[in-house]
Design a protein around this motif. Structure first.
Motif, short mmCIF file in Angstrom:
data_model
loop_
_atom_site.label_atom_id
_atom_site.label_comp_id
_atom_site.label_asym_id
_atom_site.label_seq_id
_atom_site.Cartn_x
_atom_site.Cartn_y
_atom_site.Cartn_z
N GLU A 1 41.46 48.79 0.72
CA GLU A 1 40.95 48.73 -0.64
C GLU A 1 40.89 50.12 -1.28
O GLU A 1 40.99 50.26 -2.50
CB GLU A 1 39.56 48.11 -0.64
CG GLU A 1 39.53 46.68 -0.07
CD GLU A 1 38.13 46.24 0.29
OE1 GLU A 1 37.19 47.03 0.08
OE2 GLU A 1 37.98 45.10 0.77
N VAL A 2 40.70 51.13 -0.46
CA VAL A 2 40.55 52.50 -0.95
C VAL A 2 41.50 53.42 -0.20
O VAL A 2 41.64 53.31 1.02
CB VAL A 2 39.09 53.01 -0.76
CG1 VAL A 2 38.95 54.45 -1.25
CG2 VAL A 2 38.11 52.11 -1.48
N VAL A 3 42.16 54.30 -0.93
CA VAL A 3 42.98 55.36 -0.33
C VAL A 3 42.53 56.68 -0.94
O VAL A 3 42.48 56.82 -2.17
CB VAL A 3 44.48 55.15 -0.58
CG1 VAL A 3 45.29 56.31 0.03
CG2 VAL A 3 44.95 53.82 0.00
N CYS A 4 42.18 57.61 -0.08
CA CYS A 4 41.71 58.92 -0.53
C CYS A 4 42.45 60.01 0.23
O CYS A 4 42.61 59.90 1.45
CB CYS A 4 40.20 59.03 -0.30
SG CYS A 4 39.47 60.59 -0.84
N VAL A 5 42.94 61.02 -0.47
CA VAL A 5 43.56 62.16 0.20
C VAL A 5 42.66 63.38 0.00
O VAL A 5 41.93 63.48 -0.98
CB VAL A 5 44.98 62.45 -0.32
CG1 VAL A 5 45.90 61.30 0.01
CG2 VAL A 5 44.99 62.74 -1.80
N SER A 6 42.71 64.27 0.96
CA SER A 6 41.80 65.42 0.95
C SER A 6 42.57 66.72 1.20
O SER A 6 43.60 66.74 1.85
CB SER A 6 40.74 65.26 2.04
OG SER A 6 39.99 64.07 1.87
N GLY A 7 42.01 67.77 0.66
CA GLY A 7 42.52 69.10 0.92
C GLY A 7 41.37 70.08 0.86
O GLY A 7 40.23 69.69 0.56
N HIS A 8 41.64 71.33 1.16
CA HIS A 8 40.59 72.31 0.98
C HIS A 8 41.20 73.64 0.57
O HIS A 8 42.40 73.88 0.73
CB HIS A 8 39.73 72.47 2.25
CG HIS A 8 40.47 72.95 3.45
ND1 HIS A 8 40.80 72.11 4.51
CD2 HIS A 8 40.95 74.17 3.79
CE1 HIS A 8 41.45 72.80 5.43
NE2 HIS A 8 41.54 74.05 5.03
#
Length: 307
Positions: free
Chosen positions: A110-117
Motif C-alpha cells: 500500500e505504501v512505498v517510501c524511498v530514503s536518502g541522507h
C-alpha cells in the motif's frame, strides 16, 4: 567561492547525498528512523503515512509525492497509524539487491517510501543543520514538486535496474533532491531558524551575504555591507543578527573559518597562505581565530582529520 551562498554551503560542509534504500508496507506497520550526524530524507512514492516526532507534536500526514527532511537530531517514526509499536530501522532486514525492506502484515504494498541522507559528518561548523528546522515537509503541490518527483523517479529507477554506476548516480540524485528542498525553504525563509539560509531568503540582506561569500578575504567593514543592503549601519546590523543569530562580522569570521577548515581537510596549502586567502595578514592571528572558532589550532586540526 562562487558568491552563491547556497552552493557554497553545500560545498564547504562537504555535504554528500547518499541513497539509503527504502521500504514497501501494508497493513499495520511502523518504523523508527534516526539521522545522527545526517539529514534524513524520506519520499513517499506511493500511498500515504504518518510522521510522528518522538519529542511530541501532532502527527503529520505525508501523501503520495510528499517529501520530508529531518535535521537528524532526534528519532522519528513513520507509520500506518498512531499506536503501532515501531521497529527500529537498524534491525529491519533489507533486500541486498533492491535495498528495500518489507514492513507490516498486509499482503498488498500500500505504501512505498524511498530514503536518502545528506552526510554532514565533516561539517565542523554545523553550517547546514543549524540553518534548518527540525522537519521540512515538502508537499507534492509546491512549485518544486515536479522536479522532486522526477528525481525520485530516477532514484527508484536506479535502485531497481542495478546498472553500472547506480551507486554514484543515486548519491548525486539524493543531493539534488536536497537542493530542491533548500529552495523550498528559501521560499518560506521567515519560518526558518536563524542562520545563513534565512538571511539568503531576505532580499535586503542577500546582497551583503553574497559579498562576503564571493570575496571572503576582503577586509569587509560594516559600512560597506550596510551600503550593499541599502540600509543604515544600525538597521543592517540589527536585521542581520535577527536573521542569522550573529552580528555581520561574526558571521564573516565563522564563514572564513569554515572555508579554512575545508581547505585543511582537502589540500596541503601552507597555513600562512591559507591565512592570507581568508583575510589575515598574520599567520598567528589566523591561528588564534581558528582555534577560538573551531576549538583546535589549524595544524592540529589538519593532522586529526587526515589520520
Amino acid at each position: 567561492m562562487s558568491a552563491d551562498p547556497l552552493s557554497d554551503a553545500l560545498t564547504v560542509a562537504d555535504a554528500r547525498g547518499v541513497f539509503s534504500g527504502g521500504f514497501t508496507a501494508g497493513g499495520d506497520w511502523a518504523i523508527r528512523l534516526r539521522g545522527r550526524d545526517k539529514l534524513k530524507v524520506n519520499a513517499v512514492v506511493r500511498g500515504s503515512c504518518l510522521l510522528v516526532s518522538e519529542d511530541g507534536g501532532e502527527p503529520v500526514r505525508l501523501g503520495e509525492g510528499d517529501l520530508v527532511v529531518s535535521d537528524g537530531r532526534r528519532p522519528y517514526v513513520l507509520c500506518s497509524a498512531p499506536g503501532v509499536a515501531p521497529l527500529d530501522s537498524a534491525g529491519v532486514a533489507m533486500d541486498s539487491g533492491s535495498r528495500m525492506a518489507r514492513l507490516g502484515d498486509g499482503e498488498a504494498d500500500e505504501v512505498v517510501c524511498v530514503s536518502g541522507h545528506i552526510d554532514l559528518s565533516r561539517d565542523s561548523g554545523d553550517l547546514l543543520r543549524r540553518a534548518l528546522p527540525a522537519f521540512v515537509h515538502v508537499r507534492a503541490d509546491v512549485a518544486e514538486a515536479s522536479v522532486l518527483r522526477w528525481l525520485i523517479g530516477q532514484l527508484v529507477g536506479e535502485m531497481k535496474a542495478g546498472r553500472a554506476g547506480a551507486e554514484f548516480a543515486s548519491d548525486h540524485l539524493a543531493q539534488l533532491m536536497f537542493v530542491q528542498v533548500l529552495r523550498v525553504c528559501l521560499a518560506e525563509a521567515g519560518g526558518l531558524p536563524p542562520g545563513w539560509l534565512r538571511a539568503l531568503g531576505d532580499e535586503r540582506l542577500a546582497p551583503a551575504l553574497r559579498l562576503m561569500h564571493g570575496d571572503p578575504g576582503h577586509p569587509w567593514q560594516l559600512e560597506e555591507l550596510a551600503r550593499a543592503a541599502a540600509m543604515s549601519r544600525t538597521t543592517f546590523a540589527v536585521r542581520f543578527k535577527e536573521a542569522t543569530g550573529v552580528p555581520p562580522l561574526t558571521y564573516l569570521l565563522n564563514w572564513r573559518m569554515s572555508l579554512a577548515a575545508r581547505a585543511l581537510r582537502l589540500d596541503a596549502t601552507p597555513v600562512a597562505a591559507l591565512a592570507r586567502s581568508v583575510g589575515y595578514t598574520s599567520e598567528s592571528a589566523f591561528s588564534n581565530a581558528f582555534k577560538r572558532t573551531i576549538g583546535v589550532a589549524p595544524r592540529r586540526y589538519r593532522d586529526a582529520v587526515r589520520n
